[in-house]
Design a protein around this motif. Structure first.
Motif, PDB file in Angstrom:
ATOM      1  N   ASP A 153     -13.174  -4.693  -6.418  1.00 32.75           N
ATOM      2  CA  ASP A 153     -13.699  -4.278  -5.115  1.00 32.75           C
ATOM      3  C   ASP A 153     -12.833  -3.240  -4.420  1.00 32.75           C
ATOM      4  O   ASP A 153     -13.278  -2.631  -3.444  1.00 32.75           O
ATOM      5  N   HIS A 154     -11.599  -3.069  -4.887  1.00 33.25           N
ATOM      6  CA  HIS A 154     -10.628  -2.179  -4.231  1.00 33.25           C
ATOM      7  C   HIS A 154     -10.440  -2.565  -2.757  1.00 33.25           C
ATOM      8  O   HIS A 154     -10.380  -1.719  -1.866  1.00 33.25           O
ATOM      9  N   ILE A 155     -10.381  -3.881  -2.538  1.00 34.47           N
ATOM     10  CA  ILE A 155     -10.033  -4.448  -1.229  1.00 34.47           C
ATOM     11  C   ILE A 155      -8.779  -5.289  -1.443  1.00 34.47           C
ATOM     12  O   ILE A 155      -8.675  -6.024  -2.430  1.00 34.47           O
ATOM     13  N   LEU A 156      -7.819  -5.181  -0.557  1.00 35.39           N
ATOM     14  CA  LEU A 156      -6.539  -5.869  -0.723  1.00 35.39           C
ATOM     15  C   LEU A 156      -6.657  -7.353  -0.353  1.00 35.39           C
ATOM     16  O   LEU A 156      -6.264  -7.774   0.717  1.00 35.39           O
ATOM     17  N   PRO A 174      -9.107   1.090   3.658  1.00 36.39           N
ATOM     18  CA  PRO A 174      -8.522   0.710   2.362  1.00 36.39           C
ATOM     19  C   PRO A 174      -7.128   0.105   2.408  1.00 36.39           C
ATOM     20  O   PRO A 174      -6.839  -0.806   1.618  1.00 36.39           O
ATOM     21  N   GLY A 217      -1.713   4.723  -2.877  1.00 34.77           N
ATOM     22  CA  GLY A 217      -2.614   3.669  -2.406  1.00 34.77           C
ATOM     23  C   GLY A 217      -2.264   2.316  -3.016  1.00 34.77           C
ATOM     24  O   GLY A 217      -1.161   1.813  -2.835  1.00 34.77           O
ATOM     25  N   GLU A 218      -3.200   1.714  -3.772  1.00 30.88           N
ATOM     26  CA  GLU A 218      -2.980   0.390  -4.353  1.00 30.88           C
ATOM     27  C   GLU A 218      -1.787   0.360  -5.303  1.00 30.88           C
ATOM     28  O   GLU A 218      -1.115  -0.660  -5.447  1.00 30.88           O
ATOM     29  N   HIS A 219      -1.543   1.471  -5.981  1.00 30.40           N
ATOM     30  CA  HIS A 219      -0.463   1.536  -6.960  1.00 30.40           C
ATOM     31  C   HIS A 219       0.377   2.785  -6.699  1.00 30.40           C
ATOM     32  O   HIS A 219      -0.158   3.827  -6.286  1.00 30.40           O
ATOM     33  N   LYS A 268     -16.555  -8.602   1.954  1.00 32.85           N
ATOM     34  CA  LYS A 268     -17.166  -7.298   1.660  1.00 32.85           C
ATOM     35  C   LYS A 268     -18.139  -6.896   2.772  1.00 32.85           C
ATOM     36  O   LYS A 268     -18.195  -5.729   3.182  1.00 32.85           O
ATOM     37  N   TRP A 317       0.880  -1.172   0.000  1.00 28.58           N
ATOM     38  CA  TRP A 317       0.000   0.000   0.000  1.00 28.58           C
ATOM     39  C   TRP A 317       0.918   1.223   0.000  1.00 28.58           C
ATOM     40  O   TRP A 317       1.758   1.360   0.894  1.00 28.58           O
ATOM     41  N   LYS A 376      -9.751  -8.057  -6.377  1.00 33.34           N
ATOM     42  CA  LYS A 376      -9.080  -6.883  -5.814  1.00 33.34           C
ATOM     43  C   LYS A 376      -9.307  -5.651  -6.696  1.00 33.34           C
ATOM     44  O   LYS A 376      -9.616  -4.562  -6.196  1.00 33.34           O
ATOM     45  N   LYS A 377      -9.165  -5.832  -7.997  1.00 37.27           N
ATOM     46  CA  LYS A 377      -9.343  -4.710  -8.925  1.00 37.27           C
ATOM     47  C   LYS A 377     -10.785  -4.224  -8.937  1.00 37.27           C
ATOM     48  O   LYS A 377     -11.051  -3.025  -9.032  1.00 37.27           O
TER      49      LYS A 377
END
Length: 511
Positions: A347-350, A299, A205-207, A260, A200, A344-345
């Motif tokens: 839901d934007h959950i790791l 997140p 954030g994710e990227h 979720k 993270w 992941k992509k």
């Protein structure tokens, strides 16, 4: 005090990362205090010339700091293993160390291990405690042969022969965790017995936002793991004459939706539920007002798809273990990883894949399978399933063979994993050292399993005894590696573990 307070405010274990780097600056302050204390007394009493006084002051101050450090770690061990938190259990704490090459950073790492190796208890009856779990952060450029901190590594090897800790985490081998260290200089200190965090980034954030953005791993946490029962899924698919991956998708979606719902549920909780974490900065971004909801802090946190019984899945597929084959098991894990990335992509959950330790679950899954599909050779004929992606504990294979066989699955379990081997002797340090270094080159998180046993009557100790050969007593206390962490499997001759786990421990040859 902070650690016990934190344990009382949350469910599950937690890690104090790079404790040597945390303690070194405070040790330096203590050193300065003791140094000035000595020089003031020397000046008052007009003792010797200036250079002699400074040399003596340095020796005095270092000895005082060393004693403080010893008493500090002894205090940790006593309190973490005797003082229950307000939640009703002992704090499940891990600490990592080993990278600080300063005088007091090295002192912190080595003192932590020496205190653990020395054990606690009455004279003649000392034994190592269980917590905190110790993780040695291994950097080949620091701890390799002839490198500046090789002596710290040697201290770790010596400690592991007496206490089965520390576990060794490779930062410079191959794989995900070493890649974070080599590229960004950031350490992924594992939580509890194996859980690790996905990247993270501080700004993106994710990227990463740009080439200067770096990942952050401190202050983050896991939202939980939900484990698949893979042999049951394959058996169900065959019974219903359906495609295995179609049935697997159903359960992957089930876990996804449960995560979720957990995420949405937690997002509505107020920061006052954990003031230390959410209001006082314990967690990343945790400076909320007590009445604020914590959703904005979630997140960066991970949610895991747990995997167990991978060996039994392969057995059910074609009657071969992962020692004999493993192709189908590997194919399934690659598929699950691909699906988790898709989730992941979207839901934007790791999401991450986690090698489930399976303490009581190892027996529950057998009960569930037998109830529906009966006893199947190699799958449900033992009272337990194999943990995670590990080879069956009964396999008569060498530690290098076990390392190589499990290495196939290593990079597919970046939500948490450990590799361990069983050693029938504790005195062969050369073997331990060689195999730990081999594991570090492979990029492993490596544990040593010895099965320590102590006679409570006469104090005799050896590996793996049920009756003391010296006095004949059955009042024996045993420490075994449960999965990733250690536990008392026998206290004063009586077991604390369920029948399935005790059967697994009894069958161990390679683990």
């Amino acid at each position: 005090d902070v650690a016990i307070s934190a344990a009382a405010c949350q469910y599950g274990g937690f890690t104090i990362p790079e404790v040597d780097k945390i303690l070194a600056p405070y040790a330096e302050k203590s050193y300065q205090k003791y140094f000035e204390e000595y020089t003031e007394i020397a000046a008052y009493n007009n003792l010797g010339d200036h250079e002699d006084v400074l040399t003596a002051a340095d020796e005095y101050a270092v000895k005082k700091v060393q004693r403080d450090m010893e008493q500090g770690f002894q205090s940790w061990e006593y309190r973490f293993n005797t003082v229950g938190s307000s939640r009703g259990d002992y704090p499940f704490i891990a600490v990592s160390f080993g990278l600080d090459n300063s005088r007091f950073g090295r002192m912190a790492s080595m003192t932590c291990m020496n205190v653990r190796a020395g054990g606690q208890g009455a004279a003649g009856h000392k034994k190592p405690v269980l917590f905190p779990k110790l993780t040695f952060l291994y950097d080949e450029e620091l701890h390799g042969e002839g490198k500046p901190m090789e002596d710290v590594f040697e201290c770790g090897v010596d400690c592991s022969t007496k206490a089965m800790y520390p576990d060794f985490l490779s930062l410079t081998g191959e794989g995900y965790i070493p890649s974070m260290y080599k590229k960004y200089g950031r350490v992924v200190s594992l939580m509890g017995c194996r859980a690790s965090l996905s990247p993270w980034f501080e700004r993106g954030g994710e990227h990463p936002e740009d080439e200067n953005d770096k990942p952050v791993f401190v202050g983050r946490f896991n939202l939980g793991a939900i484990s698949l029962h893979l042999p049951m899924i394959l058996a169900k698919a065959r019974q219903e004459n359906r495609d295995f991956y179609e049935v697997l998708d159903y359960y992957l979606e089930m876990i996804r939706n449960l995560h979720k719902k957990t995420y949405d549920y937690l997002a509505e909780k107020k920061a006052s539920t954990n003031p230390l974490g959410f209001c006082q900065g314990g967690f990343l971004g945790g400076h909320l007002e007590p009445d604020e909801k914590i959703g904005k802090l979630l997140p960066p946190m991970t949610a895991s798809f747990g995997i167990t019984a991978l060996n039994e899945l392969q057995e059910l597929y074609n009657g071969k273990s992962i020692v004999e084959d493993g192709t189908f098991a590997l194919e399934v894990m690659q598929y699950i990883n691909k699906k988790a990335e898709e989730f992941k992509k979207a839901d934007h959950i790791l999401y991450a894949l986690y090698g489930t330790p399976a303490e009581s679950l190892c027996g529950l899954q057998i009960e569930q399978f037998r109830k529906k599909y009966g006893i199947v050779k190699g799958v449900s004929d033992r009272p337990y399933v194999s943990n995670s992606f590990h080879c069956g504990v009964w396999e008569d294979i060498t530690p290098p063979q076990k390392q190589d066989l499990e290495n196939r699955f290593w990079d597919l379990f970046n939500g948490g994993k450990i590799q361990y081997c069983r050693y029938p002797v504790s005195y062969n340090k050369e073997a331990l050292r060689s195999l730990i270094r081999r594991a570090m080159k492979l990029g492993f998180y490596e544990g040593v399993n010895l099965s320590l046993a102590y006679c409570e009557k006469c104090g005799y100790e050896q590996l793996d005894m049920d009756v003391c050969p010296k006095c004949g007593s059955t009042d024996v206390t045993k420490i075994d590696r449960m999965n990733g962490y250690l536990g008392y499997t026998r206290v004063h001759g009586k077991t604390r573990y369920n029948d399935a786990k005790n059967a697994e421990i009894k069958d161990r040859v390679s683990m």
